[in-house]
Design a protein around this motif. Structure first.
Motif, short mmCIF file in Angstrom:
data_model
loop_
_atom_site.label_atom_id
_atom_site.label_comp_id
_atom_site.label_asym_id
_atom_site.label_seq_id
_atom_site.Cartn_x
_atom_site.Cartn_y
_atom_site.Cartn_z
N ASP A 46 90.93 18.78 -48.61
CA ASP A 46 89.47 18.83 -48.52
C ASP A 46 89.08 18.81 -47.04
O ASP A 46 88.91 17.75 -46.45
N PRO A 47 88.93 20.00 -46.43
CA PRO A 47 88.63 20.05 -45.00
C PRO A 47 87.16 19.80 -44.67
O PRO A 47 86.77 19.91 -43.51
N GLN A 48 86.36 19.46 -45.64
CA GLN A 48 84.95 19.16 -45.41
C GLN A 48 84.80 17.67 -45.08
O GLN A 48 85.54 16.84 -45.60
N TRP A 49 83.81 17.36 -44.26
CA TRP A 49 83.50 15.95 -43.98
C TRP A 49 82.03 15.75 -44.30
O TRP A 49 81.19 16.52 -43.85
N TYR A 50 81.71 14.74 -45.09
CA TYR A 50 80.35 14.52 -45.55
C TYR A 50 80.09 13.01 -45.62
O TYR A 50 80.99 12.21 -45.39
N GLY A 51 78.85 12.66 -45.91
CA GLY A 51 78.42 11.27 -45.84
C GLY A 51 79.23 10.31 -46.69
O GLY A 51 79.64 9.24 -46.22
N ASP A 52 79.48 10.66 -47.95
CA ASP A 52 80.23 9.75 -48.82
C ASP A 52 81.68 9.58 -48.35
O ASP A 52 82.25 8.50 -48.50
N LYS A 53 82.24 10.64 -47.80
CA LYS A 53 83.60 10.53 -47.28
C LYS A 53 83.60 9.59 -46.07
O LYS A 53 84.53 8.81 -45.89
N THR A 54 82.56 9.66 -45.26
CA THR A 54 82.44 8.78 -44.10
C THR A 54 82.32 7.33 -44.56
O THR A 54 82.97 6.44 -44.00
N ILE A 55 81.51 7.08 -45.57
CA ILE A 55 81.33 5.72 -46.09
C ILE A 55 82.66 5.19 -46.62
O ILE A 55 83.07 4.06 -46.32
N SER A 56 83.34 6.01 -47.41
CA SER A 56 84.62 5.60 -47.98
C SER A 56 85.64 5.33 -46.88
O SER A 56 86.31 4.29 -46.88
N PHE A 57 85.76 6.26 -45.93
CA PHE A 57 86.75 6.09 -44.86
C PHE A 57 86.43 4.88 -43.99
O PHE A 57 87.33 4.12 -43.62
N ALA A 58 85.17 4.69 -43.66
CA ALA A 58 84.78 3.53 -42.84
C ALA A 58 85.13 2.23 -43.56
O ALA A 58 85.67 1.30 -42.95
N GLY A 59 84.82 2.17 -44.84
CA GLY A 59 85.16 0.98 -45.63
C GLY A 59 86.66 0.74 -45.67
O GLY A 59 87.13 -0.39 -45.52
N GLU A 60 87.42 1.82 -45.88
CA GLU A 60 88.88 1.70 -45.92
C GLU A 60 89.44 1.27 -44.57
O GLU A 60 90.34 0.42 -44.51
N ALA A 61 88.91 1.83 -43.49
CA ALA A 61 89.40 1.49 -42.16
C ALA A 61 89.10 0.03 -41.82
O ALA A 61 89.97 -0.70 -41.32
N VAL A 62 87.88 -0.40 -42.09
CA VAL A 62 87.50 -1.80 -41.82
C VAL A 62 88.33 -2.74 -42.69
O VAL A 62 88.84 -3.76 -42.20
#
Length: 136
Positions: A92-108
């Motif tokens: 999935d080469p797209q980056w969108y808001g929900d992916k950012t939320i998920s990734f930020a949560g996972e990273a934190v």
């Protein structure tokens, strides 16, 4: 950490129906919606475990759940592996808001779990020493 895992769980649960296999999907593939539901459940369980029992083993579980999800997001963003054994093509080469939320949560959650893992042992040992000293 629990909030990051909760964000991960919510986003994966919301996107799971979109990951359902198409009509031409081979039978030997794990359905993408099952993978997303599984990740959502794992993240929710890890969050509850850390909230109820802040121990090294719960931090280790939280780390594995969060780090594997964060790694998968990045890996499938940059690399198109196609189907990997029973894992469907998830590129999935797209980056969108929900992916950012998920990734930020996972990273934190990944960083917080790692910190918790290394500091929980010290707290537990410190509590047992101070408890033993006050008994005697």
């Amino acid at each position: 950490m629990a909030a990051g895992l909760a964000a991960d769980a919510i986003v994966h649960w919301r996107f799971a129906p979109d990951m359902a296999p198409g009509p031409n999907t081979p039978d030997n593939v794990i359905p993408g919606d099952d993978l997303f539901y599984g990740q959502a459940i794992a993240a929710a369980v890890a969050a509850v475990l850390v909230l109820l029992w802040a121990r090294r083993w719960t931090y280790a579980i939280a780390f594995v759940v969060a780090a594997s999800a964060a790694g998968a997001v990045l890996l499938y963003y940059f690399v198109d592996f196609g189907q990997l054994g029973p894992i469907p093509r998830m590129y999935d080469p797209q980056w969108y808001g929900d992916k950012t939320i998920s990734f930020a949560g996972e990273a934190v959650a990944t960083v917080a779990a790692l910190i918790g893992f290394f500091t929980a042992g010290r707290r537990e040992r410190g509590e047992s020493r101070s408890g033993a000293a006050s008994v005697g």
